[in-house]
Design an enzyme around this catalytic site. Sequence first.
Site, PDB file in Angstrom:
ATOM      1  N   HIS A 215      -6.226  29.043 -47.334  1.00  0.00           N
ATOM      2  CA  HIS A 215      -6.907  30.340 -47.397  1.00  0.00           C
ATOM      3  C   HIS A 215      -7.339  30.885 -46.047  1.00  0.00           C
ATOM      4  CE1 HIS A 215     -10.586  27.893 -47.024  1.00  0.00           C
ATOM      5  NE2 HIS A 215     -11.167  28.989 -46.616  1.00  0.00           N
TER       6      HIS A 215
HETATM    7  C1  UD1 Z   1     -14.655  33.323 -46.654  1.00  0.00           C
HETATM    8  C2  UD1 Z   1     -15.235  32.835 -45.343  1.00  0.00           C
HETATM    9  C3  UD1 Z   1     -14.566  31.527 -44.942  1.00  0.00           C
HETATM   10  C4  UD1 Z   1     -14.632  30.512 -46.060  1.00  0.00           C
HETATM   11  C5  UD1 Z   1     -14.117  31.113 -47.360  1.00  0.00           C
HETATM   12  C6  UD1 Z   1     -14.351  30.141 -48.484  1.00  0.00           C
HETATM   13  C7  UD1 Z   1     -15.932  34.621 -43.809  1.00  0.00           C
HETATM   14  C8  UD1 Z   1     -15.604  35.384 -42.576  1.00  0.00           C
HETATM   15  N1  UD1 Z   1     -14.994  33.799 -44.272  1.00  0.00           N
HETATM   16  O1  UD1 Z   1     -13.293  33.613 -46.431  1.00  0.00           O
HETATM   17  O2  UD1 Z   1     -15.207  30.989 -43.811  1.00  0.00           O
HETATM   18  O3  UD1 Z   1     -13.845  29.407 -45.707  1.00  0.00           O
HETATM   19  O4  UD1 Z   1     -14.825  32.332 -47.655  1.00  0.00           O
HETATM   20  O5  UD1 Z   1     -13.544  30.348 -49.562  1.00  0.00           O
HETATM   21  O6  UD1 Z   1     -17.016  34.767 -44.318  1.00  0.00           O
HETATM   22  N2  UD1 Z   1     -11.348  37.902 -52.876  1.00  0.00           N
HETATM   23  C9  UD1 Z   1     -11.208  38.128 -54.226  1.00  0.00           C
HETATM   24  N3  UD1 Z   1     -12.184  37.662 -55.061  1.00  0.00           N
HETATM   25  C10 UD1 Z   1     -13.292  37.022 -54.621  1.00  0.00           C
HETATM   26  C11 UD1 Z   1     -13.445  36.809 -53.249  1.00  0.00           C
HETATM   27  C12 UD1 Z   1     -12.470  37.257 -52.382  1.00  0.00           C
HETATM   28  O7  UD1 Z   1     -10.215  38.695 -54.666  1.00  0.00           O
HETATM   29  O8  UD1 Z   1     -14.137  36.633 -55.442  1.00  0.00           O
HETATM   30  C13 UD1 Z   1     -10.268  38.356 -51.956  1.00  0.00           C
HETATM   31  C14 UD1 Z   1     -10.468  39.798 -51.491  1.00  0.00           C
HETATM   32  O9  UD1 Z   1      -9.187  40.371 -51.397  1.00  0.00           O
HETATM   33  C15 UD1 Z   1     -11.041  39.602 -50.104  1.00  0.00           C
HETATM   34  C16 UD1 Z   1     -10.364  38.311 -49.641  1.00  0.00           C
HETATM   35  O10 UD1 Z   1     -10.252  37.529 -50.812  1.00  0.00           O
HETATM   36  O11 UD1 Z   1     -10.771  40.687 -49.253  1.00  0.00           O
HETATM   37  C17 UD1 Z   1     -11.130  37.577 -48.573  1.00  0.00           C
HETATM   38  O12 UD1 Z   1     -12.478  37.319 -48.995  1.00  0.00           O
HETATM   39  P1  UD1 Z   1     -13.649  37.121 -47.910  1.00  0.00           P
HETATM   40  O13 UD1 Z   1     -14.875  36.706 -48.600  1.00  0.00           O
HETATM   41  O14 UD1 Z   1     -13.721  38.296 -47.007  1.00  0.00           O
HETATM   42  O15 UD1 Z   1     -13.109  35.969 -46.995  1.00  0.00           O
HETATM   43  P2  UD1 Z   1     -12.488  34.558 -47.394  1.00  0.00           P
HETATM   44  O16 UD1 Z   1     -11.090  34.530 -46.910  1.00  0.00           O
HETATM   45  O17 UD1 Z   1     -12.761  34.277 -48.803  1.00  0.00           O
HETATM   46  N1  UDP Z   2     -13.043  24.193 -54.097  1.00  0.00           N
HETATM   47  C1  UDP Z   2     -13.073  24.395 -55.461  1.00  0.00           C
HETATM   48  N2  UDP Z   2     -11.959  24.935 -56.061  1.00  0.00           N
HETATM   49  C2  UDP Z   2     -10.832  25.254 -55.360  1.00  0.00           C
HETATM   50  C3  UDP Z   2     -10.830  25.036 -53.961  1.00  0.00           C
HETATM   51  C4  UDP Z   2     -11.970  24.522 -53.355  1.00  0.00           C
HETATM   52  O1  UDP Z   2     -14.065  24.097 -56.128  1.00  0.00           O
HETATM   53  O2  UDP Z   2      -9.870  25.738 -55.963  1.00  0.00           O
HETATM   54  C5  UDP Z   2     -14.237  23.615 -53.460  1.00  0.00           C
HETATM   55  C6  UDP Z   2     -13.946  22.368 -52.667  1.00  0.00           C
HETATM   56  O3  UDP Z   2     -13.962  21.239 -53.508  1.00  0.00           O
HETATM   57  C7  UDP Z   2     -15.061  22.401 -51.633  1.00  0.00           C
HETATM   58  C8  UDP Z   2     -15.270  23.886 -51.375  1.00  0.00           C
HETATM   59  O4  UDP Z   2     -14.720  24.553 -52.522  1.00  0.00           O
HETATM   60  O5  UDP Z   2     -16.251  21.857 -52.159  1.00  0.00           O
HETATM   61  C9  UDP Z   2     -14.528  24.312 -50.148  1.00  0.00           C
HETATM   62  O6  UDP Z   2     -14.490  25.696 -50.106  1.00  0.00           O
HETATM   63  P1  UDP Z   2     -13.323  26.527 -49.394  1.00  0.00           P
HETATM   64  O7  UDP Z   2     -12.118  25.702 -49.216  1.00  0.00           O
HETATM   65  O8  UDP Z   2     -13.201  27.797 -50.144  1.00  0.00           O
HETATM   66  O9  UDP Z   2     -13.995  26.928 -48.002  1.00  0.00           O
HETATM   67  P2  UDP Z   2     -14.261  26.157 -46.618  1.00  0.00           P
HETATM   68  O10 UDP Z   2     -14.818  24.814 -46.907  1.00  0.00           O
HETATM   69  O11 UDP Z   2     -12.969  26.116 -45.875  1.00  0.00           O
HETATM   70  O12 UDP Z   2     -15.217  27.055 -45.924  1.00  0.00           O
END
Ligand code: UD1
Ligand code: UDP
Length: 382
Positions: A219
Amino acid sequence: MIKLITIIGARPQIIKAAALSRAINTKFNNDITEIIVHTGQHYDENMSGVFFDELGIPKPKYNLNIGSGGHGKQTAAMITGIEEILLLEKPNAIILYGDTNSTLAGAIAASKIHVPVVHVEAGLRSFNKAMPEEVNRIMADHISTLLFTPTKTGFNNLLNEGFKQANSAPYTVNNPKIYHCGDVMYDNSIYYSNISDQKSDIIQALQLQKNKFILATIHRNNNTDEPIRLNALFNALNTLSKTNSIKIVLPLHPRTSKLLEKNLSSSLLNEIKLNTNFIITEPAGFLEMIALEKNCLMVMTDSGGVQKEAFYFKKPCAILRPETEWVELVECGAALICDANEEKIITAFNHFTSTENLNYPQFYGDGKASEFICEEIIKHLA
Ligand code: UD1
Ligand code: UDP
């Protein structure tokens, strides 16, 4: 009674916050009242709601419903919303987790109106400021009052940035306290491991066999948004599954899901759709994720949290990034940095399948980091 505001927003923060909420509810509810504020950064049921149900986290008192957007727009809206709540609730402190835009927004909103910031997962550095998370965590650390770092490396990073080990109480933003306390995610992995065994049936539902599949997650924005990298990652996983007749299980983050059609070559996407060993699912719940981590052969991920959970459950990990904040995983040989490089990913697979007795030392504490954090908050922020 100490009043704490906890800011959550993204999936990993909801999970991390569960550890502290559990400690407060079971041991410290005579000393601490917690108010949860959800920024709404993540909002899909399987990115947010599911965790409240399965981890028993108290429902947020406030949900700002900010949703997705550019960094500026999203962060600015969060700052505005969090400031209003802080002015209304007048807490003793705000608790922030990790390095997302929700973390940064909480840090800015609180520090400007002199609410002490407690940063859990402080001190981690990738030394790559092109990552939005690196900017967020550096900024949050430098306006925090209590900084709880999960690793020795994190503690040393803070010392190198000028934080002083010898500061004495009372602590303030100008006289902060740094702690090395272990990882709240480790607390969670220990606590939820048995619960996952009892409640998750994902292994049966996906017809998986123990040690016969690779668990992958992708991601990180530089992987999803750059077609060359995204193609290299999916190509490597597809090749591995075909040449080794092994299943790939990829619970897909919505960010990645939305970019597959746009950024993957149509021929590769078609091949993957036809490959019955390549299982792409919706994002998993946390209990399901633990079951997948415990039963897989190895993990391939660009996630920070999933790298460590692989380690907690003694599974090797190919890190799909150019660097990691969790350097001890690589130093001890349990993880390899593969970036988005097909050859390195395949070499890592061959290395881990032919190497016995990998080492999993106890780098991340004793499973009681959240209790320690509560005790220190009670001592210093009452
Ligand atoms: C964010 C965090 C990242 C973290 C990740 C965990 C920032 C800058 N990044 O990244 O550090 O590792 O969360 O998962 O804060 N979207 C949906 N549904 C949702 C959420 C997101 O469709 O419920 C889609 C949207 O298109 C959105 C994109 O995902 O634009 C990115 O979401 P965003 O929260 O901006 O960043 P992440 O890539 O999720
Ligand atoms: N996780 C989850 N379901 C998924 C992927 C990740 O519950 O499909 C959990 C994972 O076990 C961990 C946390 O989400 O506890 C990690 O989050 P993510 O990978 O979104 O973000 P990051 O740690 O890179 O910020």
